[in-house]
Design an enzyme around this catalytic site. Sequence first.
Site, PDB file in Angstrom:
ATOM      1  CB  SER A   1      19.457  -8.531   4.218  1.00  0.00           C
ATOM      2  OG  SER A   1      18.873  -7.534   4.759  1.00  0.00           O
TER       3      SER A   1
ATOM      4  CE  LYS B   1       9.637 -12.003  -1.923  1.00  0.00           C
ATOM      5  NZ  LYS B   1      10.393 -12.718  -2.690  1.00  0.00           N
ATOM      6  CG  ASP B   2       8.928  -6.890   3.380  1.00  0.00           C
ATOM      7  OD1 ASP B   2       9.150  -7.831   2.958  1.00  0.00           O
ATOM      8  OD2 ASP B   2       9.868  -6.073   3.904  1.00  0.00           O
TER       9      ASP B   2
ATOM     10  CD  GLU C   1      -3.364 -18.153  25.587  1.00  0.00           C
ATOM     11  OE1 GLU C   1      -3.748 -17.741  24.508  1.00  0.00           O
ATOM     12  OE2 GLU C   1      -4.003 -19.318  26.068  1.00  0.00           O
TER      13      GLU C   1
END
Lengths: 459, 198
Positions: free
Chosen positions: A224, A248-249, A292
């Site tokens: 990451s 945390k997610d 949309e």
Amino acid sequence: MSANAGHGAPQGTPRGRTANWIERRLPVFSTMEHFSQYPTPKNLNYWWNFGSIAGFVLVAMIVTGIVLAMHYTPHVDHAFNSVERIMRDVNYGWLIRYLHANGGAMFFLVVYIHLFRGLYYGSYKAPREIIWWLGIIILLLMMATAFMGYVLPWGQMSFWAAKVITNLFSAIPWVGESITTWLWGGFTVDNPTLNRFFSLHYLLPFVIVGVVVLHIAALHTVKSGNPLGVEAKTPKDTIPFHPYYTVKDLFGLGVFMLVWAFFVFYAPNFMGHPDNYIPADSLATPAHIVPEWYFLPYYAILRAFTADFFMYWPISWLITAKFAGVIAMFGSLLILFLMPWLDTSEVRSSRFRPIYKIFFWVFVIDTIILGYVGANAPDEVAHIALLGLFDFSTGLTWLTIGEITTFWYFFHFIILVPVIGRMERPRPLPHSISEPVLGGGAVGGGAAAQSRPGPMEKA
Amino acid sequence: MAADDQAAHGTEGSDEHSRRDFLYIATGAFTAFGAAAVAWPLLDTLNPAADTLAASTVDVDLAPIKPGQRITVKYRGSPVFIDRRSKVQIEEARKVPLKDLQDPETDEARVHKGKDEWLVIVGVCTHLGCIPLGQTPGSKRGEFGGWFCPCHGSHYDTSGRIRKGPAPTNLPVPDYRFTSDTRIRLGEKPKEDTKAGS
């Protein structure tokens, strides 16, 4: 996929005999360990939550969608009524349908934030180009899926969305007509069209799952990124994904689900159009058709290309304004593929790029204005109003504003991004992820300290 | 295995190489041909089916239509506009110089010979497929008295030709022929010499 070195042999945490037996034949346990131990930069902020939230929404959409498909009838005579039956008669049908309908919009909200996070923090730069490209492919697949799903209830907006979007392909010189006939399976949008859209709407989410697997595989290969944009160098710079980022997610997911639930339970039709509760009528177009919200900026770019638009002049001898608009609309997405080359700066994170940072936010505002333009009638004079507090006329038509913002959209990518990358003098980068937290950095300590936000860095 | 073979044979001369290459290319070409042969039926199923193609003519009785009146009939899933035009409207369409048109076409070429008052056009905007307004009394007809598409603001004149807005071409004239003085059949080509201009 597993980054662990061992094969079947017991390693890492000890396992029982059965687990070892399975592990030697299918590396289930080492794969799970890989995900839980995945070394993640310790300074990720909440902008990094949106990838996992998007993954959750994808699963939720597939689950609700499969249930809806059990009650839905893909036929022009029955589709509208079968959706109303889901709303009125099927147990909890209203809940499943509202989750699915609003979930589509939520999916785009999350993915757009994820995408802008990537643009801000330079997530497309080496060695993460392939993650970025796979992400754009996912976005394109999502758009196709969302569009075809919107057609299924076979209301007026469904029908005319199908008509307008499929007609985009008729702009292609020579083969356009044959392509639209092929897409329709007839001479206009009709039952064959609805049938195939249903089939593809069911298929594409699983294709998305496949590309998501590749997206994550590529991510776990190069690891990451993080808000500082400097690579993790030592184990001190990382923490295991579980439990630190799972928790945390999950927190972020909880907040996100509150937003989703708000729309589902309190404003389920807020993002829809009343006209879609009128059954499709192939002989009457609704007075005001708009896509949309998540398609509005592209729609504004499409409409900006009229015979009088200065960006069209140089190519007016070659193609029609309609085709130019179609190319620009698809080009506005495809240009993202080029970001690894367009951005000439060595520095990933905008935190250390004082000039690019400003233009990043100008670009965000530009896309939001494009969205407003897409929602309004092109010939009308643009008014800016807020709840009766103020209302002033800009004196420009929405079309003119659309042309200016369309120009800026491409100007940003084609001119500003490469030029700023070359000319800008970035702030000094910290040596490592840990340095701004623990101090002790000789070079650029002061500069890095200025830009030290994020709760994780204080941990 | 293949790599070993190639390495082994590579030193023996190019004969063995080219024979093997030929086999690779022949196999590859054959596979590609086979894949295309399978792909085409799959793709062609998406084209209009025989029953869709069969439902392709519609008879319309023109007798009840009064001068100045417009009616809409459904043909191949799309609206067809039939306009019994007044003298003024025909005049208006014919006095426009061709150079003022975005898609130059004379009014005479868009109607059948001797049937100047009958304008028959497919009522689907050539921009993105919306249905233009102008068929019902009181509805907006645009700046040129023909039709107006509300979606993206295309204006058509009394001959159904594009005059202003994003639409690239005129509203198309479908195939039709007069089966009697007051009846037309949509979906059949006119006999020679009745269609003027073209």
